[in-house]
Design a protein around this motif. Structure first.
Motif, short mmCIF file in Angstrom:
data_model
loop_
_atom_site.label_atom_id
_atom_site.label_comp_id
_atom_site.label_asym_id
_atom_site.label_seq_id
_atom_site.Cartn_x
_atom_site.Cartn_y
_atom_site.Cartn_z
N LYS A 36 39.74 33.82 42.18
CA LYS A 36 39.54 34.73 43.33
C LYS A 36 39.65 36.19 42.89
O LYS A 36 38.87 37.03 43.34
N ALA A 37 40.60 36.50 42.03
CA ALA A 37 40.78 37.87 41.58
C ALA A 37 39.61 38.36 40.73
O ALA A 37 39.29 39.55 40.74
N THR A 38 38.98 37.46 40.02
CA THR A 38 37.88 37.81 39.12
C THR A 38 36.54 37.86 39.84
O THR A 38 35.57 38.40 39.31
N LEU A 39 36.47 37.30 41.03
CA LEU A 39 35.20 37.20 41.75
C LEU A 39 34.46 38.53 41.91
O LEU A 39 33.25 38.58 41.64
N PRO A 40 35.10 39.63 42.32
CA PRO A 40 34.34 40.88 42.45
C PRO A 40 33.68 41.33 41.15
O PRO A 40 32.51 41.76 41.15
N ASP A 41 34.39 41.22 40.03
CA ASP A 41 33.80 41.61 38.74
C ASP A 41 32.68 40.66 38.34
O ASP A 41 31.67 41.08 37.77
N HIS A 42 32.86 39.37 38.62
CA HIS A 42 31.83 38.37 38.34
C HIS A 42 30.55 38.70 39.12
O HIS A 42 29.45 38.70 38.55
N LEU A 43 30.69 38.99 40.40
CA LEU A 43 29.52 39.29 41.23
C LEU A 43 28.84 40.59 40.77
O LEU A 43 27.60 40.68 40.78
#
Length: 128
Positions: A36-43
């Motif tokens: 969940k924490a990595t999702l913004p950077d992934h997107l």
């Protein structure tokens, strides 16, 4: 079974498209908070490689029943070879942070159809 390149050549000789893409199947680790924490950077990374013409399609996949979300994903890349596709996958923040692991497979697209409708005055696009 023939070697991959031999099969690709055979497909082309039969008149198939024989377009080589790379399918990345991404599986979450045990730490869903990290996912969940990595999702913004992934997107943001997905948007970046989409703009570069690397990312063809991407999105989550369900469990085997089709009923549950398990944070698995699939990305399809355009890349010159397996090493380049692997480099793009490794650079994905989900993978580099250890939130997910991945497997890559070559995919030879031979058949199918894509429909795209673009409404200029409505500034909309539909993909099916």
């Amino acid at each position: 079974m023939p070697a991959w390149e031999e099969y690709k050549s055979q497909a082309k000789s039969r008149g198939a498209l024989a377009m080589e893409l790379f399918v990345v199947h991404s599986t979450p680790g045990r730490d869903m908070d990290l996912v969940k924490a990595t999702l913004p950077d992934h997107l943001a990374y997905q948007k970046q490689i989409e703009a570069q013409g690397v990312l063809f399609l991407a999105g989550p996949v369900s469990d085997a029943t089709g009923e549950e979300m398990q944070a698995q994903g699939m990305m399809i890349y355009r890349a010159r070879d397996m090493a380049a596709a692997r480099a793009f996958a490794e650079a994905d923040p989900m993978h580099s942070a250890g939130a997910r692991s991945f497997e890559i497979r070559k995919w030879l697209v031979n058949e199918g159809s894509i429909n795209v409708s673009v409404a200029l005055s409505g500034q909309s696009a539909e993909f099916s």
